[in-house]
Design a protein around this motif. Structure first.
Motif, PDB file in Angstrom:
ATOM      1  N   VAL A 307     -13.520 -13.606  10.216  1.00 34.58           N
ATOM      2  CA  VAL A 307     -12.289 -13.171   9.549  1.00 34.58           C
ATOM      3  C   VAL A 307     -12.062 -13.883   8.112  1.00 34.58           C
ATOM      4  N   LEU A 308     -12.187 -15.073   8.228  1.00 32.42           N
ATOM      5  CA  LEU A 308     -11.792 -15.858   6.976  1.00 32.42           C
ATOM      6  C   LEU A 308     -13.107 -15.724   5.928  1.00 32.42           C
ATOM      7  N   GLU A 309     -14.091 -15.411   6.224  1.00 25.65           N
ATOM      8  CA  GLU A 309     -15.291 -15.403   5.393  1.00 25.65           C
ATOM      9  C   GLU A 309     -15.312 -13.978   4.849  1.00 25.65           C
ATOM     10  N   ALA A 316      -6.450 -10.161  -3.339  1.00 25.53           N
ATOM     11  CA  ALA A 316      -5.990  -9.834  -1.970  1.00 25.53           C
ATOM     12  C   ALA A 316      -6.759  -8.508  -1.761  1.00 25.53           C
ATOM     13  N   VAL A 317      -6.844  -8.377  -0.237  1.00 21.97           N
ATOM     14  CA  VAL A 317      -7.432  -7.275   0.225  1.00 21.97           C
ATOM     15  C   VAL A 317      -6.505  -6.809   1.594  1.00 21.97           C
ATOM     16  N   GLU A 318      -6.463  -5.425   1.811  1.00 24.91           N
ATOM     17  CA  GLU A 318      -5.764  -4.929   3.175  1.00 24.91           C
ATOM     18  C   GLU A 318      -6.336  -5.596   4.449  1.00 24.91           C
ATOM     19  N   GLY A 319      -5.523  -5.539   5.438  1.00 21.96           N
ATOM     20  CA  GLY A 319      -6.287  -5.829   6.771  1.00 21.96           C
ATOM     21  C   GLY A 319      -7.298  -5.206   7.297  1.00 21.96           C
ATOM     22  N   ARG A 320      -7.082  -3.606   6.950  1.00 23.14           N
ATOM     23  CA  ARG A 320      -8.383  -2.953   7.266  1.00 23.14           C
ATOM     24  C   ARG A 320      -9.573  -3.195   6.706  1.00 23.14           C
ATOM     25  N   GLU A 321      -9.728  -3.584   5.622  1.00 22.50           N
ATOM     26  CA  GLU A 321     -10.799  -3.860   4.712  1.00 22.50           C
ATOM     27  C   GLU A 321     -11.372  -5.316   5.454  1.00 22.50           C
ATOM     28  N   ALA A 333      -8.258  -7.881  13.993  1.00 21.02           N
ATOM     29  CA  ALA A 333      -8.432  -8.747  12.452  1.00 21.02           C
ATOM     30  C   ALA A 333      -6.972  -9.287  12.209  1.00 21.02           C
ATOM     31  N   LEU A 334      -6.086  -8.292  12.585  1.00 25.21           N
ATOM     32  CA  LEU A 334      -4.521  -8.857  12.209  1.00 25.21           C
ATOM     33  C   LEU A 334      -4.262 -10.021  12.886  1.00 25.21           C
ATOM     34  N   GLY A 350       2.010  -9.137  -0.888  1.00 28.39           N
ATOM     35  CA  GLY A 350       2.250  -7.601  -0.790  1.00 28.39           C
ATOM     36  C   GLY A 350       1.803  -6.963   0.688  1.00 28.39           C
ATOM     37  N   ASP A 351       0.997  -5.972   0.531  1.00 26.29           N
ATOM     38  CA  ASP A 351       0.511  -5.428   1.792  1.00 26.29           C
ATOM     39  C   ASP A 351      -1.028  -6.001   2.091  1.00 26.29           C
ATOM     40  N   GLY A 352      -1.170  -6.969   1.257  1.00 26.40           N
ATOM     41  CA  GLY A 352      -2.668  -7.599   1.343  1.00 26.40           C
ATOM     42  C   GLY A 352      -2.827  -9.023   1.919  1.00 26.40           C
ATOM     43  N   TRP A 353      -3.885  -9.474   2.148  1.00 27.74           N
ATOM     44  CA  TRP A 353      -3.969 -10.897   2.445  1.00 27.74           C
ATOM     45  C   TRP A 353      -5.146 -11.560   1.453  1.00 27.74           C
TER      46      TRP A 353
END
Length: 370
Positions: A307-309, A316-321, A333-334, A350-353
């Motif tokens: 997940v980290l990789e 940032a990217v959303e959790g679904r990506e 993943a979340l 925001g809504d991403g990570w």
């Protein structure tokens, strides 16, 4: 009256015994000719040396130097020398209070170039001290360079070391090592096949090396050219079934060329005393595992690391990506992202990570960092 390594005389000695052999070599015409391979020229050489031999004088000289004479069958005789067969020493002259047989049972030879580099001297000294600290006896030839560094390393660690000389045990050779040889006679052992007062020759140096190889469990070579007496010791060790090791050096160094050739064959590469002991020691004498530094991310389990990789280096990217890239469900993943967040690897944007931003050197300085 016999030179070291004389296999022909060794066969005669085995067949007749020492008293009868001396009688035949020193008697008039007749008995000596019965020895296999004897010729008039050889007999003349043996008788010339016999005429100069004075055993009582030699025994008095070694006693005056605080030494003794050992021969096969004595309690202190190291029986591994018998592996040399007919080339076995007739006897050994010894200076030092320690028991040669017991010391030889747990000994390693460290040999190498006389004109060694600072790197070679450093490695030899480290091997000498490291082996001594682990309770091993360091054996070498008391020469300049690697030999001397190995002896000094063992002595500096308060350990045991033995010098095998190509001259009499009362002769300091090389002269520059007179103090070192004296220290070894006091704290360790100095041994030789040659009687007191004998001086070294080129052939005696070469023949001395077989004793170093046979006496020890293994031989380590630190820096040696293609033509080197140290490689003679290593090859003798191989023929005797002993361990043979080499310390690598720069590929461009002529002083390491012989070692590298040894390592391309049956020699084992070693870099410190722990690796030597792992090879020659008992079961369980293992060298520590070698690995680089452990980073925090190395401690993550495989899924969390995946997940980290999945997070890009920038942005940032959303959790679904993240889930799609890592091959997980969105919920799994979340969960892993929140775990990474608690460990400080990621942060919300925001809504991403995104990966946690590391402060630059200027930011560190503004915060009072170093």
């Amino acid at each position: 009256m016999l030179e070291p390594g004389d296999e022909r005389a060794g066969r005669w000695l085995r067949a007749t015994g020492p008293v009868e052999l001396v009688r035949r070599l020193t008697a008039g015409d007749g008995p000596a000719e019965q020895l296999p391979g004897m010729t008039a020229v050889r007999l003349g050489g043996y008788r010339l040396r016999a005429a100069a031999a004075e055993p009582e004088r030699d025994l008095a000289a070694v006693a005056a130097a605080g030494g003794r004479f050992l021969c096969p069958g004595d309690r202190e005789w190291p029986t591994q020398l018998d592996d040399l067969g007919d080339a076995r020493p007739v006897g050994l002259w010894v200076r030092g209070r320690c028991d040669l047989r017991l010391w030889a049972l747990r000994s390693v030879a460290v040999v190498g170039a006389r004109a060694c580099t600072p790197y070679g001297a450093h490695m030899a000294a480290n091997l000498g001290s490291g082996l001594a600290e682990r309770g091993w006896v360091v054996v070498s030839g008391a020469a300049y360079g690697v030999d001397g560094a190995a002896h000094r390393g063992a002595l500096a660690a308060g350990g045991a070391t033995t010098a095998v000389l190509a001259c009499g045990v009362d002769v300091s050779y090389p002269r520059g090592h007179a103090e070192l040889i004296g220290r070894m006679a006091e704290q360790g052992l100095v041994i030789s096949e040659l009687p007191p007062g004998s001086h070294p020759t080129r052939s005696r140096f070469i023949l001395r090396n077989r004793v170093i190889a046979a006496l020890t469990r293994g031989t380590v070579v630190v820096e040696a050219e293609y033509r080197s007496g140290s490689l003679v010791t290593a090859r003798s060790a191989q023929r005797l079934g002993r361990f043979t090791m080499g310390v690598p050096g720069p590929a461009t160094s002529g002083l390491s060329a012989g070692v590298h050739e040894l390592l391309r064959g049956e020699g084992v590469l070693v870099t410190d005393a722990a690796e030597v002991v792992e090879l020659v020691g008992d079961i369980g004498d293992l060298a520590p595992e070698r690995r680089g530094p452990v980073l925090p991310r190395d401690l993550l389990d495989a899924v969390t690391a995946r997940v980290l990789e999945a997070l890009p280096y920038r942005g940032a990217v959303e959790g679904r990506e993240v889930a799609r890239t890592a091959g997980l469900t969105a919920d799994e993943a979340l969960g892993r992202l929140y775990e990474l967040h608690s460990l400080g690897f990621v942060e919300r944007e925001g809504d991403g990570w995104r990966l946690t931003r590391r402060p630059t050197c200027n930011e560190d300085a503004r915060r009072g960092g170093t």
